[in-house]
Design an enzyme around this catalytic site. Sequence first.
Site, short mmCIF file in Angstrom:
data_model
loop_
_atom_site.label_atom_id
_atom_site.label_comp_id
_atom_site.label_asym_id
_atom_site.label_seq_id
_atom_site.Cartn_x
_atom_site.Cartn_y
_atom_site.Cartn_z
N CYS A 114 0.81 -1.22 0.00
CA CYS A 114 0.00 0.00 0.00
C CYS A 114 0.84 1.27 0.00
O CYS A 114 0.36 2.34 -0.38
CB CYS A 114 -0.95 0.01 1.19
N HIS A 250 -3.49 7.44 1.87
CA HIS A 250 -3.85 6.11 1.40
C HIS A 250 -5.26 5.81 1.88
O HIS A 250 -5.59 5.99 3.05
CB HIS A 250 -2.86 5.09 1.96
N ASN A 280 -10.05 -0.14 -0.49
CA ASN A 280 -8.60 -0.07 -0.42
C ASN A 280 -8.03 -0.65 -1.71
O ASN A 280 -8.08 -1.86 -1.94
CB ASN A 280 -8.10 -0.86 0.79
#
Length: 323
Positions: A114, A250, A280
């Site tokens: 990520c 993020h 996500n």
Amino acid sequence: MTKRAVVIGCGHYLPKRVVENAEFEKTLDTDDAWIRSRSGIERRHFAAEGETTSAMATAAARAALQDAGIAADDLDAIILATSTPDLTFPSAATMVQAELNMNKGFAFDVQAVCAGFIYALANANALIISGQARRVLVIGAETFSRIMDWTDRSTCVLFGDGAGALILEAQEGNGTAADRGILATDLNSDGRHRDLLYVDGGVSTGTTGYLRMQGNQVFRHAVAKLAATATTAMETAGVNAADVDWIVPHQANIRIIQGTAKKLDLPMDRVVVTVQDHGNTSAASIPLAMSVGRTRGQIKQGDLIVTEAIGGGLAWGAVVLRW
């Protein structure tokens, strides 16, 4: 004069299939209210059968090239952040290079889960300020739907697929925080925490696997580490929270986003939030959010932006840039 890596174009791509939370009620002991309350996610996009990471990355790249008003051969390099490439090798970045008919330069992948796009931006910045490249296409693209355990309600409802891209160009600045472009980067990792977020399979082990996560532990690390790395990057850039126009975090979990903003003493109306619509998307989430934020009219030229991410590794970092 100081050389800066300045954003001149951005774009994104999302698969056509939209999966609402209610769809998981058919197969899991969960519901829309539970997913929203735990994550802030309402829906996500899943890639179609045969739709690959490199295909989505290419679509986002084309959108960014059109936005910048340049051709693929005006690029010197492509850096693609992904943990879900089409093949073990060659890199997905070289596949994008071929699809764009880019007949010069070089391309490579970066894998920091990520945090991948933050790492890719830092690499692109280093290439530009060192003179190795003048224009770099930086992409984040993921097909996380391919590594989900669909029986694990704690993970499979959180992730989605997509791609986003920025184009950075070398431009001259005055060496102050008023310059456009990347002003500071901060990268970190700590491999002792690898068991908090990982895929339980890989090439050298001769296995394939699924994403596994200790969500509570990841949350505990995330807020503190994200606030700390953002603060470090701001200090390096010579700016403070009051100077920041937008945080583009993020997009993992609304509670992490809110907790980080609170630690940085920044109100949520200065945070670009897209997690409700995309889930996500790992390395794709930051460039996706930047592109969507600009489309919404939130991000404008001259805005000071702090972007940060944490992912498996653990790996985390932040970038301060003026759009």
